[in-house]
Scaffold this active site. Structure first.
Site, PDB file in Angstrom:
ATOM      1  N   CYS A  64      34.848 -36.207 -76.367  1.00  0.00           N
ATOM      2  CA  CYS A  64      35.971 -35.797 -75.508  1.00  0.00           C
ATOM      3  C   CYS A  64      35.661 -34.539 -74.703  1.00  0.00           C
ATOM      4  CB  CYS A  64      37.226 -35.616 -76.337  1.00  0.00           C
ATOM      5  SG  CYS A  64      37.687 -37.128 -77.196  1.00  0.00           S
TER       6      CYS A  64
ATOM      7  N   HIS B 128      42.034 -31.182 -72.358  1.00  0.00           N
ATOM      8  CA  HIS B 128      41.772 -32.549 -72.813  1.00  0.00           C
ATOM      9  C   HIS B 128      43.100 -33.155 -73.275  1.00  0.00           C
ATOM     10  CE1 HIS B 128      40.377 -35.995 -74.828  1.00  0.00           C
ATOM     11  NE2 HIS B 128      40.388 -35.495 -76.048  1.00  0.00           N
TER      12      HIS B 128
ATOM     13  N   ASN C   5      44.645 -40.832 -75.093  1.00  0.00           N
ATOM     14  CA  ASN C   5      43.420 -40.030 -75.116  1.00  0.00           C
ATOM     15  C   ASN C   5      42.270 -40.891 -74.589  1.00  0.00           C
ATOM     16  OD1 ASN C   5      41.061 -38.719 -75.809  1.00  0.00           O
ATOM     17  ND2 ASN C   5      41.755 -38.096 -77.834  1.00  0.00           N
TER      18      ASN C   5
END
Ligand code: COA
Length: 324
Positions: free
Chosen positions: A112, A251, A281
């Site tokens: 990520c 993020h 996500n």
């Protein structure tokens, strides 16, 4: 001295939308639980598009918006942990798809935080004078790795791609400062795709395990501790103060994590852009997906001072101060 500035953005997400209610038909979950724990309302899932297809869509949008001739693109970096193939790299597939015959192309894998690591590498090439421009894309098809028997994990992730064109400038703008790091000692907190060392001459299993496995609490603690520290270090290094920052693009893992980061940094929550309600996500694609949306909505303007900050498996993290 050279700087690298973001001169165009682009994105591409699958058309197929899966809502929390859709998920609750196949997983023991519900909309209220998912929204209250993560802020996620829906996510886009692939209907067959792979990571390179989405990355190509994002690259095509960047090319269209910037007007750059694909033959003039010098570097392509794709950040992904859900590539079509282990090799060739997704970046090489994108290179061929967009006809960037003169580019150097490779992937980076930092989960990520992958987009941050990709930007960091490209920034160095540009600052050293090796290349004049680079396309950096985060792309993920995480739906292919989700274990729909693991309700604590499968409800959080989605598919998508987005990226930027980075160009050399002599003005003091673009990427002004960075702070990135890794903590391999906590690597097992989030894993995906274990491949054992089996072969015909040993007794080790050849059976790979594709699925994603996460210790949710450990990741939550890591993110809420490491991101504020990373952002504070970034501000210190750059001699800036929080009130000078127009926007933070974190993020997009979880709105609760972002709320805690905002409190710890004593920065108002409305400076933190969030769109995980729409995408979930999307790992390395999440920061550029949010950035691209902000650019499209006219939120980011010439002169805006932003912090990008990402964290993820590895464990890895990275923050950058970016002036538009
Ligand atoms: N739907 C309904 N209930 C669920 C559920 C779901 N999708 N997933 C878990 N639950 C249940 C659990 O079984 C547990 O039930 P129990 O108390 O009867 O055992 C209860 O909800 C609480 O589970 P818990 O794991 O303690 O929830 P939590 O408040 O810690 O939230 C996460 C779980 C995963 C949302 C949270 O830990 C988190 O956000 N972690 C960070 C994850 C992340 O961002 N990862 C990506 C980083 S890049």
């Amino acid at each position: 001295m050279y700087f690298s500035k973001i001169s165009a953005t682009g994105s591409c997400a699958p058309d197929k939308i899966v809502t929390n209610d859709d998920l609750s038909k196949i997983v023991d979950t519900n909309d209220e639980w998912i929204v209250s724990r993560s802020g996620i309302k829906r996510r886009h899932f692939s209907s067959g598009e792979n990571a390179s297809d989405l990355a190509t869509g994002a690259a095509e949008e960047i090319i269209k918006r910037s007007g750059i001739d694909p033959l003039d693109i010098e570097l392509i970096i794709v950040a992904t942990v859900s590539a079509d193939y282990t090799t060739p790299s997704t970046a090489c597939l994108v290179q061929a798809n967009i006809g960037a015959a003169n580019a150097v192309a490779f992937d980076v894998g930092a989960a990520c935080a992958g987009f941050m690591f990709g930007l960091s590498v490209a920034d160095k090439y540009i600052k050293c004078g090796v290349y004049k421009n680079a396309i950096i894309i985060g792309t993920e098809v995480l739906s292919k790795y989700l274990d729909f028997n693991d309700r604590g994990t499968c409800v959080l992730f989605g598919d998508g791609a987005a990226g930027v064109l980075l160009e050399r400038t002599e003005e003091q703008e673009g990427i002004l400062c960075e702070e990135i790091g890794s903590d391999g000692f906590k690597a097992m907190a989030l894993t995906k795709g274990f491949s054992p060392a089996g072969n015909v001459f040993n007794n080790v299993s050849c059976e790979a395990d594709r699925s994603m496995k996460m210790d949710g609490k450990a990741i939550f603690d890591f993110a809420t501790r490491s991101v504020p520290v990373s952002v504070k270090k970034l501000l210190e290094k750059s001699g800036r103060f929080t009130d000078e920052i127009d926007f933070v693009i974190p993020h997009q893992a979880n709105s609760r994590i972002v709320e805690i980061i905002s409190r710890k940094l004593k920065m108002p929550l409305d400076k933190f852009y969030m769109n995980m309600d729409e995408y979930g996500n999307t790992s390395s694609a999440s920061i550029p997906l949010a950035l691209n949306e902000m650019v499209e909505k006219g939120i980011i303007k010439k002169g805006s001072l932003c912090i990008f900050t990402g964290f993820g498996a590895g464990l890895t993290w990275g923050s950058m101060l970016v002036k538009f």
